[in-house]
Every structure is written in structure tokens, then in C-alpha cells.
Scaffold this motif. Structure first.
Motif, short mmCIF file in Angstrom:
data_model
loop_
_atom_site.label_atom_id
_atom_site.label_comp_id
_atom_site.label_asym_id
_atom_site.label_seq_id
_atom_site.Cartn_x
_atom_site.Cartn_y
_atom_site.Cartn_z
N PRO A 53 0.81 -1.23 0.00
CA PRO A 53 0.00 0.00 0.00
C PRO A 53 0.84 1.28 0.00
N VAL A 54 1.94 1.26 -0.74
CA VAL A 54 2.86 2.40 -0.82
C VAL A 54 3.29 2.58 -2.27
N PRO A 55 3.84 3.74 -2.62
CA PRO A 55 4.14 4.03 -4.03
C PRO A 55 5.09 3.06 -4.70
N CYS A 56 4.91 2.92 -5.99
CA CYS A 56 5.69 2.03 -6.84
C CYS A 56 7.19 2.25 -6.68
N GLY A 57 7.92 1.15 -6.50
CA GLY A 57 9.38 1.21 -6.45
C GLY A 57 9.96 1.49 -5.08
N GLU A 58 9.15 1.88 -4.11
CA GLU A 58 9.67 2.15 -2.76
C GLU A 58 9.87 0.84 -2.00
N THR A 59 10.95 0.78 -1.22
CA THR A 59 11.23 -0.38 -0.38
C THR A 59 10.88 -0.05 1.07
N TRP A 60 10.07 -0.92 1.67
CA TRP A 60 9.60 -0.72 3.04
C TRP A 60 9.91 -1.93 3.89
N GLN A 61 10.04 -1.67 5.17
CA GLN A 61 10.23 -2.74 6.15
C GLN A 61 8.88 -3.17 6.71
N PRO A 86 2.52 8.82 1.39
CA PRO A 86 1.23 8.38 0.83
C PRO A 86 0.90 6.94 1.18
N VAL A 87 -0.34 6.70 1.52
CA VAL A 87 -0.88 5.35 1.71
C VAL A 87 -1.83 5.08 0.55
N LEU A 88 -1.61 3.97 -0.15
CA LEU A 88 -2.37 3.66 -1.36
C LEU A 88 -3.24 2.43 -1.17
N ALA A 89 -4.32 2.35 -1.92
CA ALA A 89 -5.16 1.15 -1.93
C ALA A 89 -4.36 -0.01 -2.51
N SER A 90 -4.41 -1.16 -1.82
CA SER A 90 -3.68 -2.34 -2.28
C SER A 90 -4.32 -2.99 -3.50
N TYR A 91 -5.62 -2.72 -3.67
CA TYR A 91 -6.36 -3.30 -4.79
C TYR A 91 -7.64 -2.51 -4.92
N TYR A 200 10.32 -9.42 14.56
CA TYR A 200 11.13 -9.68 13.38
C TYR A 200 10.62 -8.84 12.22
N THR A 201 11.46 -8.66 11.19
CA THR A 201 11.12 -7.82 10.05
C THR A 201 11.57 -8.48 8.75
N VAL A 202 10.94 -8.04 7.65
CA VAL A 202 11.37 -8.38 6.30
C VAL A 202 11.28 -7.10 5.48
N THR A 203 11.88 -7.07 4.34
CA THR A 203 11.76 -5.90 3.45
C THR A 203 11.13 -6.34 2.13
N ARG A 204 10.31 -5.44 1.58
CA ARG A 204 9.66 -5.70 0.31
C ARG A 204 9.62 -4.40 -0.51
N THR A 205 9.69 -4.54 -1.83
CA THR A 205 9.63 -3.40 -2.72
C THR A 205 8.27 -3.36 -3.42
N SER A 206 7.67 -2.20 -3.45
CA SER A 206 6.30 -2.06 -3.96
C SER A 206 6.23 -2.19 -5.48
N GLU A 207 5.26 -2.98 -5.92
CA GLU A 207 4.90 -3.07 -7.34
C GLU A 207 3.53 -2.43 -7.56
N ASN A 208 3.14 -1.55 -6.66
CA ASN A 208 1.84 -0.85 -6.77
C ASN A 208 2.00 0.29 -7.77
N CYS A 209 2.07 -0.09 -9.02
CA CYS A 209 2.41 0.86 -10.08
C CYS A 209 1.18 1.09 -10.98
N VAL A 210 0.83 2.31 -11.17
CA VAL A 210 -0.32 2.66 -12.03
C VAL A 210 0.12 2.51 -13.48
N PRO A 211 -0.60 1.70 -14.28
CA PRO A 211 -0.21 1.53 -15.70
C PRO A 211 -0.21 2.87 -16.44
#
Length: 214
Positions: A53-61, A86-91, A200-211
Motif C-alpha cells: 500500500p505504498v508508491p511504486c518502487g519504494e522499499t519498506w520494512q 502516501p498510503v495507497l489502496a492495495s487493490y 522480526y522484520t522483512v523488506t519488500r519493494t512495492s509493485e503498486n504501479c499505475v499503468p
């Protein structure tokens, strides 16, 4: 010998009309309950392709801690300030909650150590169909969406804050299937945040990208 007055035809008609309205209201209420119960008893549909739920390309913990509850996810940016992100809709889906959960407290960018509130503070809940929902808590300010509004994946619904029972600015996020909270998946992959037995934590990079539009 009678002492009461005879009931007039007009009065009898009024009584019948009142009872008819009452009966129709009761039937409508029962039907509404039946619809809700039947909907909730249906098996959930396929999992939507949720995105972070975050902008495209950003890496979050993504993290959790003891007592946080299984499958609850706290999100913090790995770079930059968390306040106001920004907080974005996941779907895509329909907004079913947009307001205050519990109480706000007084933690702001200008007063980050102010008193905590209760619950989720400013929050949003989205129904994605098929009995799938997402929740977004501790937003900075009133959500930028309203109940009943249709949102698309990647649409901004609020900003990261620390309202409610929050110790620092972050986004508390959940995915729910039917009655149950479940492990979050992003872009089809499990997040690996499954229990609250340890911090504990993991990191992920957002693919929430608007076409891109042609």
C-alpha cells in the motif's frame, strides 16, 4: 349494555394501514439479515493480486512484535521520514470504513512524543469483493476517501501518521478473508509475517504501479 364507542370504518382502515406498514418493515428487516448472513456464509473468492500500500518502487520494512496479533503488519519506509508518506489502496474496491477507530491521541510531526490514543486512530477499510478486505490504520489525518467510494489500486487513501495506539509513525495493515485475518500477500507472494511470538522484520519493494495511459 356497552359503554365504548363503536369503531368507525375510517379508524379501522388506519389501524390496518399501520399494521401493514409494520409488517412490511419487519419483512424487509428479515430479508436484509438473510442477505447479510448468506453473503457471509459464502466461501471467499480467489485472493486478489494485492500490492504493497505504498508508491511504486519504494522499499519498506514489514514487521511485527509480541502481542501485535498474528498476521498484523507494521510498515516503515527504509529511507526518508515516515510522517506524511502516501498510503495507497492495495487493490480496487469499495470503501466501507473511513474515519476514527478508537481515539486519536495527540502524536503529530510537531509533537511526536505526545499522548497516545486508543485503537487504530484515523483508518480506512476497503471491501475488494469475494469477501476479501484490507485495513489501513494510524493515518495522519482524516482519510482522503469516504464510505461508499470506489477506489482503484494505487489510489491514495491517506497519509502515514501515528494516531490511535501508536508509538511511532507507521502504517498498520491487514488483509482479511471472510471472518479471518490471514497472512498478507503482495504481488502474489507471501509476506512471511505470520506470527507475533517474536519481533522480526522483512523488506519488500512495492509493485503498486499505475499503468501508463496510451
Amino acid at each position: 349494555m356497552t359503554t365504548g364507542r363503536p369503531t368507525s370504518p375510517r379508524t379501522r382502515c388506519r389501524v390496518r394501514a399501520v399494521w401493514a406498514v409494520f409488517a412490511l418493515g419487519a419483512v424487509a428487516a428479515v430479508l436484509a439479515v438473510v442477505v447479510v448472513v448468506v453473503t457471509m456464509l459464502r466461501p471467499p473468492g480467489p485472493r486478489p493480486l494485492f500490492q504493497l500500500p505504498v508508491p511504486c518502487g519504494e522499499t519498506w520494512q514489514l514487521g511485527t512484535y509480541p502481542g501485535h496479533d498474528d498476521y498484523d503488519v507494521d510498515l516503515f519506509p527504509t529511507e526518508g521520514e515516515a510522517w506524511g508518506r502516501p498510503v495507497l489502496a492495495s487493490y480496487a474496491g469499495a470503501v466501507t470504513e473511513a474515519g476514527i477507530n478508537g481515539s486519536l491521541g495527540d502524536r503529530t510531526p510537531d509533537n511526536p512524543d505526545g499522548p497516545r490514543g486508543r485503537g487504530g486512530g484515523y483508518w480506512v477499510k476497503i471491501d475488494h469483493g469475494g469477501r476479501w478486505e484490507t485495513q489501513y490504520l494510524h493515518l495522519l489525518e482524516p482519510p482522503s476517501v469516504r464510505v461508499g467510494q470506489r477506489v482503484e489500486m494505487g489510489e491514495q487513501i491517506g497519509r502515514v501518521g501515528s494516531t490511535g495506539n501508536s508509538g511511532a509513525p507507521h502504517l498498520h495493515y491487514e488483509q482479511r478473508r471472510g471472518w479471518d485475518k490471514v497472512e498478507t500477500h503482495f504481488d502474489g507472494a507471501p509476506s512471511e509475517i505470520t506470527h507475533d511470538e517474536a519481533e522480526y522484520t522483512v523488506t519488500r519493494t512495492s509493485e503498486n504501479c499505475v499503468p501508463e495511459r496510451p
